[in-house]
Write a protein that holds these residues in place. Structure first.
Motif, short mmCIF file in Angstrom:
data_model
loop_
_atom_site.label_atom_id
_atom_site.label_comp_id
_atom_site.label_asym_id
_atom_site.label_seq_id
_atom_site.Cartn_x
_atom_site.Cartn_y
_atom_site.Cartn_z
N PHE A 174 0.84 -1.19 0.00
CA PHE A 174 0.00 0.00 0.00
C PHE A 174 0.88 1.24 0.00
CE2 PHE A 174 -2.61 -3.24 2.08
CZ PHE A 174 -3.74 -3.17 1.27
N LEU A 175 0.39 2.26 -0.63
CA LEU A 175 1.11 3.52 -0.72
C LEU A 175 0.86 4.36 0.52
CD1 LEU A 175 2.76 5.50 -2.43
CD2 LEU A 175 0.60 6.36 -3.32
N VAL A 176 1.94 4.76 1.18
CA VAL A 176 1.87 5.65 2.34
C VAL A 176 2.76 6.84 2.02
CG1 VAL A 176 2.36 5.93 4.79
CG2 VAL A 176 1.47 3.76 3.95
N ASP A 177 2.21 8.05 2.10
CA ASP A 177 3.03 9.23 1.87
C ASP A 177 2.76 10.28 2.94
OD1 ASP A 177 0.52 10.12 1.08
OD2 ASP A 177 1.27 11.23 -0.63
N GLN A 178 3.63 11.27 2.98
CA GLN A 178 3.53 12.32 3.99
C GLN A 178 3.74 13.66 3.29
OE1 GLN A 178 6.60 12.54 7.08
NE2 GLN A 178 4.94 12.54 8.56
N ARG A 179 2.84 14.60 3.56
CA ARG A 179 2.93 15.93 2.95
C ARG A 179 3.05 16.99 4.04
NH1 ARG A 179 -1.48 16.16 -1.90
NH2 ARG A 179 -0.61 14.44 -3.09
N ARG A 180 3.86 18.00 3.75
CA ARG A 180 3.98 19.16 4.63
C ARG A 180 3.38 20.35 3.92
NH1 ARG A 180 10.07 18.73 7.00
NH2 ARG A 180 9.67 16.95 8.33
N LYS A 181 2.57 21.10 4.64
CA LYS A 181 1.89 22.24 4.05
C LYS A 181 2.05 23.45 4.97
CE LYS A 181 -2.66 23.59 2.41
NZ LYS A 181 -4.06 23.19 2.31
N VAL A 182 2.36 24.60 4.38
CA VAL A 182 2.45 25.85 5.14
C VAL A 182 1.06 26.46 5.19
CG1 VAL A 182 3.48 28.14 5.23
CG2 VAL A 182 4.82 26.21 4.41
N LYS A 183 0.53 26.62 6.39
CA LYS A 183 -0.81 27.20 6.53
C LYS A 183 -0.75 28.73 6.49
CE LYS A 183 -3.75 24.98 9.10
NZ LYS A 183 -4.42 24.37 10.25
N ARG A 184 0.19 29.33 7.21
CA ARG A 184 0.41 30.78 7.15
C ARG A 184 1.81 31.08 7.66
NH1 ARG A 184 -4.05 31.80 11.68
NH2 ARG A 184 -3.17 30.28 13.07
N SER A 185 2.31 32.25 7.29
CA SER A 185 3.65 32.62 7.73
C SER A 185 3.73 34.13 7.90
CB SER A 185 4.71 32.15 6.73
OG SER A 185 4.54 32.81 5.50
N LYS A 186 4.70 34.57 8.69
CA LYS A 186 4.96 35.99 8.85
C LYS A 186 6.47 36.19 8.99
CE LYS A 186 4.29 36.30 13.83
NZ LYS A 186 3.58 36.99 14.90
N PRO A 187 6.99 37.30 8.48
CA PRO A 187 8.44 37.51 8.51
C PRO A 187 8.96 37.78 9.92
CG PRO A 187 7.31 39.36 7.49
CD PRO A 187 6.28 38.33 7.76
N VAL A 188 10.19 37.38 10.15
CA VAL A 188 10.88 37.63 11.43
C VAL A 188 12.26 38.21 11.12
CG1 VAL A 188 9.71 35.81 12.71
CG2 VAL A 188 11.81 35.28 11.53
N ALA A 189 12.89 38.79 12.13
CA ALA A 189 14.23 39.32 11.98
C ALA A 189 15.22 38.18 11.88
CB ALA A 189 14.58 40.21 13.17
N GLY A 190 16.18 38.31 11.02
CA GLY A 190 17.21 37.28 10.86
C GLY A 190 17.35 36.90 9.41
N SER A 191 18.33 36.05 9.15
CA SER A 191 18.56 35.60 7.78
C SER A 191 18.94 34.13 7.78
CB SER A 191 19.67 36.43 7.13
OG SER A 191 20.88 36.26 7.83
N CYS A 192 18.84 33.53 6.63
CA CYS A 192 19.16 32.11 6.45
C CYS A 192 20.66 31.91 6.50
CB CYS A 192 18.59 31.64 5.11
SG CYS A 192 18.94 29.92 4.72
N SER A 193 21.10 30.88 7.20
CA SER A 193 22.52 30.59 7.30
C SER A 193 23.04 29.90 6.04
CB SER A 193 22.80 29.72 8.52
OG SER A 193 22.08 28.50 8.41
N ARG A 194 22.16 29.40 5.19
CA ARG A 194 22.58 28.68 3.98
C ARG A 194 22.69 29.59 2.77
NH1 ARG A 194 18.54 23.92 5.53
NH2 ARG A 194 19.89 22.95 7.08
N CYS A 195 21.67 30.46 2.55
CA CYS A 195 21.67 31.28 1.34
C CYS A 195 21.67 32.77 1.62
CB CYS A 195 20.46 30.93 0.47
SG CYS A 195 18.89 31.48 1.13
N GLY A 196 21.42 33.20 2.86
CA GLY A 196 21.40 34.61 3.20
C GLY A 196 20.05 35.29 2.98
N GLY A 197 19.04 34.53 2.62
CA GLY A 197 17.70 35.08 2.41
C GLY A 197 17.01 35.39 3.73
#
Length: 68
Positions: free
Chosen positions: A6-29
């Motif tokens: 049987f097929l079992v899968d898992q999905r992640r979904k963003v319900k809502r988001s808001k910006p915070v102070a800081g930046s990404c350590s990987r790309c600087g975004g």
């Protein structure tokens, strides 16, 4: 002897988001706090879901920290 697969899968979904102070350590975004929902499905029928928060990069989508 018969085996069923049987097929079992898992999905992640963003319900809502808001910006915070800081930046990404990987790309600087920029970073944002997101309310996430994980849904596990068994044969296309959802049988388990969980809501949680995560800090994500708005540019590359990397999950920087999760709060479960």
């Amino acid at each position: 002897m018969v085996f069923f697969c049987f097929l079992v899968d898992q999905r992640r979904k963003v319900k809502r988001s808001k910006p915070v102070a800081g930046s990404c350590s990987r790309c600087g975004g920029g970073a944002s706090v997101a309310d996430m929902m994980t849904q596990t499905r068994f044969c296309c029928v959802p049988f388990y879901w969980k809501s949680w928060k995560a800090i994500m990069c708005t540019f590359c989508g990397a999950m920087l920290k999760s709060y479960r």
